[in-house]
Design a protein around this motif. Structure first.
Motif, PDB file in Angstrom:
ATOM      1  N   UNK A 171       0.137 -69.100  -4.542  1.00 43.21           N
ATOM      2  CA  UNK A 171       1.156 -69.994  -3.690  1.00 43.21           C
ATOM      3  C   UNK A 171       2.504 -70.399  -4.271  1.00 43.21           C
ATOM      4  N   UNK A 172       2.824 -70.204  -5.384  1.00 43.80           N
ATOM      5  CA  UNK A 172       3.632 -70.496  -6.206  1.00 43.80           C
ATOM      6  C   UNK A 172       4.599 -69.091  -6.710  1.00 43.80           C
ATOM      7  N   UNK A 173       4.235 -68.098  -6.157  1.00 45.18           N
ATOM      8  CA  UNK A 173       4.777 -66.706  -6.082  1.00 45.18           C
ATOM      9  C   UNK A 173       5.027 -66.338  -7.723  1.00 45.18           C
ATOM     10  N   UNK A 174       3.787 -66.356  -8.530  1.00 40.24           N
ATOM     11  CA  UNK A 174       4.191 -65.911 -10.051  1.00 40.24           C
ATOM     12  C   UNK A 174       4.442 -64.656 -10.298  1.00 40.24           C
ATOM     13  N   UNK A 175       4.791 -64.166 -11.345  1.00 37.22           N
ATOM     14  CA  UNK A 175       5.166 -62.623 -11.549  1.00 37.22           C
ATOM     15  C   UNK A 175       4.034 -61.719 -12.310  1.00 37.22           C
ATOM     16  N   UNK A 176       3.126 -62.743 -12.684  1.00 34.97           N
ATOM     17  CA  UNK A 176       2.012 -62.092 -13.304  1.00 34.97           C
ATOM     18  C   UNK A 176       0.780 -62.562 -12.713  1.00 34.97           C
ATOM     19  N   UNK A 177      -0.448 -61.910 -12.283  1.00 35.59           N
ATOM     20  CA  UNK A 177      -1.508 -62.301 -11.894  1.00 35.59           C
ATOM     21  C   UNK A 177      -2.638 -61.564 -12.832  1.00 35.59           C
ATOM     22  N   UNK A 178      -3.522 -62.585 -13.436  1.00 38.31           N
ATOM     23  CA  UNK A 178      -4.725 -62.108 -14.216  1.00 38.31           C
ATOM     24  C   UNK A 178      -5.942 -62.416 -13.371  1.00 38.31           C
ATOM     25  N   UNK A 179      -6.728 -61.377 -13.049  1.00 35.60           N
ATOM     26  CA  UNK A 179      -7.754 -61.435 -12.387  1.00 35.60           C
ATOM     27  C   UNK A 179      -9.104 -61.171 -13.216  1.00 35.60           C
ATOM     28  N   UNK A 180      -9.815 -62.421 -13.463  1.00 33.20           N
ATOM     29  CA  UNK A 180     -11.077 -62.059 -14.323  1.00 33.20           C
ATOM     30  C   UNK A 180     -12.373 -61.778 -13.696  1.00 33.20           C
ATOM     31  N   UNK A 181     -12.630 -60.571 -13.583  1.00 30.02           N
ATOM     32  CA  UNK A 181     -13.914 -60.270 -12.785  1.00 30.02           C
ATOM     33  C   UNK A 181     -13.801 -60.809 -11.417  1.00 30.02           C
ATOM     34  N   UNK A 182     -12.810 -60.614 -10.488  1.00 32.66           N
ATOM     35  CA  UNK A 182     -12.790 -61.507  -9.214  1.00 32.66           C
ATOM     36  C   UNK A 182     -13.880 -60.892  -8.309  1.00 32.66           C
ATOM     37  N   UNK A 183     -14.544 -59.688  -8.514  1.00 32.39           N
ATOM     38  CA  UNK A 183     -15.419 -59.255  -7.400  1.00 32.39           C
ATOM     39  C   UNK A 183     -16.830 -59.230  -7.985  1.00 32.39           C
ATOM     40  N   UNK A 184     -17.142 -59.821  -9.066  1.00 26.58           N
ATOM     41  CA  UNK A 184     -18.589 -59.450  -9.831  1.00 26.58           C
ATOM     42  C   UNK A 184     -19.807 -59.937  -8.780  1.00 26.58           C
ATOM     43  N   UNK A 185     -19.434 -61.153  -8.140  1.00 23.84           N
ATOM     44  CA  UNK A 185     -20.470 -61.758  -7.258  1.00 23.84           C
ATOM     45  C   UNK A 185     -20.532 -61.602  -6.067  1.00 23.84           C
TER      46      UNK A 185
END
Length: 334
Positions: A171-185
């Motif tokens: 929502x704040x339009x960051x430059x870096x996105x870290x996705x930690x196991x976003x699809x595991x479940x």
């Protein structure tokens, strides 16, 4: 794009936890770069240090000793105070956690929680922040976003909650996105939708993404580069096509061999890497993978001795280093 300066640069990162049994070095001398608009996939078994690395980048470790260097767009993050880090989290870098239900507050609507991020970083008025939250929900594919913004996390399915987490992160339009196991479940269909959503938002916004996963199928689908971790260390780092076509480290080969194949018989047993991950309380002086390594098991006595007594460094051809004394580079016998 590959020649541009890295947005995120990690050098010699160490993360050590003090326990009653002794220090645990969960991340050991880790280095990597993430360039603008690129996706780095970090893969490995549970306990390899993937999530510990992501939390160190975000400055979220409270009971660990973190040393080394982590720079975001040239700014050093290690040693920053909590107030300074809070100005960067959400605004310049954001994280999607593995379990969205435990990451969302049950007593506030999802719209309020997304809007709070916008208000904190942009000092926007409540009405404007709520409107931006509705727009963010629409951007991630939530149907009837204005109505759903007034609902609570328990009223959303697992896939929808993950979309809410993505909306909150972006929502704040960051430059870096870290996705930690976003699809595991998530089931396979919803998993594909979430990965497509992240890829679309990355293309639209020029995001840099760190995708942390144990699923090589996810890596093959979304990553430009792959960092393989084992026992808290990097054991191989390569462009995704090169790694899948010709893995150099026996651990990477073992991970690939563990994937089911379409040409396998229906009753074929799943292939697994024998043995267990190493103890980080009592690390081996040699290669951490040596007790499970098929190459070390069949090699000459002097080679086996080297594997068990001498720790390999990350080296090899430019663009495809591996931490192995006898890597299987294409055209070179292991």
């Amino acid at each position: 794009m590959a020649d541009s300066a890295p947005l995120l640069s990690v050098r010699d990162l160490d993360v050590t936890f003090a326990t009653r049994h002794g220090p645990v070095r969960a991340v050991d001398s880790l280095s990597f770069d993430v360039r603008p608009g690129r996706t780095l996939g970090i893969v490995g078994e549970s306990g390899s240090g993937k999530s510990v690395t992501s939390l160190a980048v975000m400055g979220l470790h409270t009971g660990a000793r973190v040393t080394g260097s982590v720079t975001l767009d040239g700014r050093e993050l290690i040693g920053l105070g909590e107030r300074e880090l809070n100005t960067l989290r959400g605004r310049r870098m954001a994280m999607i956690f593995q379990d969205p239900l435990s990451s969302l507050h049950p007593y506030y609507t999802v719209g309020e929680q997304i809007a709070e991020h916008h208000r904190v970083h942009f000092r926007s008025r409540r009405a404007a922040a709520r409107e931006r939250a509705v727009e963010a929900l629409a951007e991630v594919g939530i149907p009837e976003p204005r109505r759903r913004a007034g609902e609570y996390p328990h009223q959303f399915s697992g896939g929808m909650r993950q979309r809410v987490m993505i909306a909150m992160a972006l929502v704040c339009e960051p430059d870096l996105l870290i996705a930690d196991e976003p699809t595991t479940a998530l089931d396979v269909t919803v998993q594909a939708q979430i990965l497509e959503l992240i890829a679309r938002l990355q293309q639209e916004r020029g995001l840099s993404v760190v995708m942390i996963t144990h699923d090589l199928g996810v890596v093959a689908r979304v990553a430009h580069d792959v960092l393989v971790m084992y026992g808290g260390r990097a054991v191989e780092h390569a462009p995704v096509d090169a790694l899948f076509a010709a893995p150099a480290h026996p651990y990477t080969q073992g991970l690939l061999d563990s994937l089911p194949r379409l040409d396998d018989p229906d009753d074929a047993p799943l292939r697994a890497i024998p043995g267990s991950p190493p103890s980080l309380l009592d690390p081996s002086p040699g290669c951490a993978f040596a007790p499970r390594c098929p190459r070390a098991a069949v090699g000459p006595a002097e080679e086996r001795a080297r594997c068990t007594t001498e720790r390999p460094s990350l080296g090899g051809p430019d663009g495809h280093p591996a931490a192995c004394h006898f890597p299987a580079y294409e055209g070179v016998a292991p």
